[in-house]
Design an enzyme around this catalytic site. Sequence first.
Site, short mmCIF file in Angstrom:
data_model
loop_
_atom_site.label_atom_id
_atom_site.label_comp_id
_atom_site.label_asym_id
_atom_site.label_seq_id
_atom_site.Cartn_x
_atom_site.Cartn_y
_atom_site.Cartn_z
N CYS B 259 0.90 -1.17 0.00
CA CYS B 259 0.00 0.00 0.00
C CYS B 259 0.92 1.20 0.00
O CYS B 259 1.14 1.83 1.02
CB CYS B 259 -0.91 -0.01 1.21
SG CYS B 259 -1.85 -1.55 1.37
N ALA B 261 1.40 4.32 -1.72
CA ALA B 261 1.27 5.77 -1.88
C ALA B 261 1.31 6.46 -0.51
O ALA B 261 0.80 5.89 0.45
CB ALA B 261 -0.04 6.10 -2.58
N GLY B 263 4.48 6.94 -1.21
CA GLY B 263 5.77 6.42 -1.66
C GLY B 263 6.96 6.69 -0.75
O GLY B 263 8.09 6.37 -1.11
N LYS B 265 7.88 5.26 2.00
CA LYS B 265 8.59 4.05 2.44
C LYS B 265 9.22 3.32 1.27
O LYS B 265 10.31 2.77 1.39
CB LYS B 265 7.63 3.15 3.23
CG LYS B 265 7.11 3.85 4.49
CD LYS B 265 6.22 2.98 5.34
CE LYS B 265 5.58 3.78 6.47
NZ LYS B 265 4.47 4.66 6.01
N ASP B 282 -0.34 0.31 -5.37
CA ASP B 282 -1.39 1.06 -4.68
C ASP B 282 -2.68 0.98 -5.48
O ASP B 282 -2.64 0.86 -6.71
CB ASP B 282 -0.99 2.51 -4.45
CG ASP B 282 -1.76 3.12 -3.29
OD1 ASP B 282 -1.27 3.06 -2.15
OD2 ASP B 282 -2.88 3.65 -3.50
N CYS B 380 -0.52 3.30 11.30
CA CYS B 380 -0.34 4.51 12.10
C CYS B 380 -1.53 4.66 13.04
O CYS B 380 -2.01 5.76 13.29
CB CYS B 380 -0.11 5.74 11.24
SG CYS B 380 -1.39 6.05 10.02
#
Lengths: 166, 438
Positions: B259, B261, B263, B265, B282, B380
């Site tokens: 996943c 976007a 970008g 990581k 993505d 997160c």
Amino acid sequence: MALLDILIYPDNRLRDIAKPVDGVDDSVRVLLDDMLETMYEAPGIGLAATQVGVNRRVVVIDVSEDKNTPLVLINPEILSSAGEGVGEEGCLSIPGIYEDVKRAAEIRFRALDRNGESYEMDADGLLAVCVQHEVDHLDGKLFVDYLSALKRNRIRKKMQKSEKPR
Amino acid sequence: MRSVAKSDDSIRLTAVRTLTSVVADGKSLGELLPAARQNLDTRGAALLQELTYGAARWSYRLDALLLKLVNKPLRNRDADVRVALWLGLYEAEYMRTPDYAVTDSYVRLAKKLGKPWARGLINATIRKFFRERETLLASLAEDEVAETAHPAWLLKMLSADWPEQHPSIAEAGNARAPLVLRVNRRQLNRTQMLDALSTAGIAARPHELADDAILIDGNAQVERLPGYENGHFSVQDVAAQLAAVLLDAQTGHRVLDACAAPGGKTCHILELQPSVDLISLDSSASRLLRVEENLARLDLTAKTVCADASDTANWWDGQPFDRILLDAPCSALGVLRRRPDIRRLRRESDIPVLASLQLDLLQALWPLLAPGGRLVYATCSVLRRENEQVVGRFLDATSDAREVPLEVDWGYECLHGRQILPGQHEADGFYYAILQKV
């Protein structure tokens, strides 16, 4: 440096399509300095060579608050754009007219700087709008072209009237 | 182009419309602001940002205040008037706009909203606030929602999951997040970047938690930092900078960022180990464009694919991956300090839906991992239902998966994986678990 005369809508020369600059030499740099001086004096935040009757793909921009960050775009190309937004625009060639225009919210563009070096830049906000507005000038396009024909005619009549006493 | 100087009043009007769209239409400030700040100069854009982010951050407190000020709650169709009053109260309480200027500006706004009838209401409400400010603010102390500016359902979940830490989690959610950079180690090292910042007169310091992280003290405009155009750094919170490190991709590895976007990581994985075969996936084509832009700016290469990660039949070529990063879609409740509108956009009922989506993704991607390969699961969020419980359910159901314990000194140990709580290590809230295929 010298102040240049800015063409006023509906001057036909604003419809010319500007030609690419072959090499960035001193004559181009003199034009850039004159255009910057003219833009700051107007006062404006962007000026295309087309607006001063020069048929070359040259643009100067400064959207900074302190008017100390001039940006030079020679042979500019918009590479990609994303999103959209509506904002009020005005033009040094169309005094007194401000209208909402829909533009891409973010763009990436490529251009040459005053040394003829190529660079790419991402822009959003006011800078993105200004680059799109000025690149339009090089293609003979004005922000009023985005308005309805009715609105545009009203502006043209208004401008023709106010032009006479000049 | 001629400049169109925007008055503060017109920026206030834009702020009301933007925040109303968050409250009434469920849109995020992140998607609304780029268009809203079109044509604003730097000062105008900063004011719009301060008004919308600030009032969103404190909206539960401002709304509680408003309920004490008006005789009856505003109707749903007057969400714009309600938001205008939040903004007026926000300016009065948090921005030190002179009292008279607040009253005058927001009374004038009623007409611009096409609701001249609201002039009297706005006038009376704001004046009453100024008259009774002390008593009113004191009375909010008993109301936990107003005091913490978090919705009741979220407070309940936080205190259940983190009985000791939940007050500091809420406090961190209301703080202003620092600007954190990730130095592009392909181009320069952290010391060189710190030198460049110091030469530019920008106060910055290395961040203890990650090798490439730099924390900027105070405000800075990202585009004006040295080396931006040359891809010398990216903006990324320090907690997010741990993902690529934990993934530990080696030369020649086949790597999936599932996943990806926008970008951040993906780019970090390549900065740490350029000799990998990386697929950056993505489901959103427009957001995938951001991945491509970031790759280009940082001068990195990855294959980008637009597909739903769990629909592997549609995009996978059958070649197993040595490393998979699953930075799963989540509630984002660990990053309230950066995205204050999340507290308005999330609903209690979103959480179980997200948890089952997260488990589905894990289960769909697991068969793509080579034996001995590693999958890093990240969110997160700070909720156990999205983190250790998802990993726990996955481990129970998957015989060839085992957890690799995280032997690190950051965050809190969970039943599975580790949790960084918001504000801890000056970082965003983030969760990590490492799974290995036996």
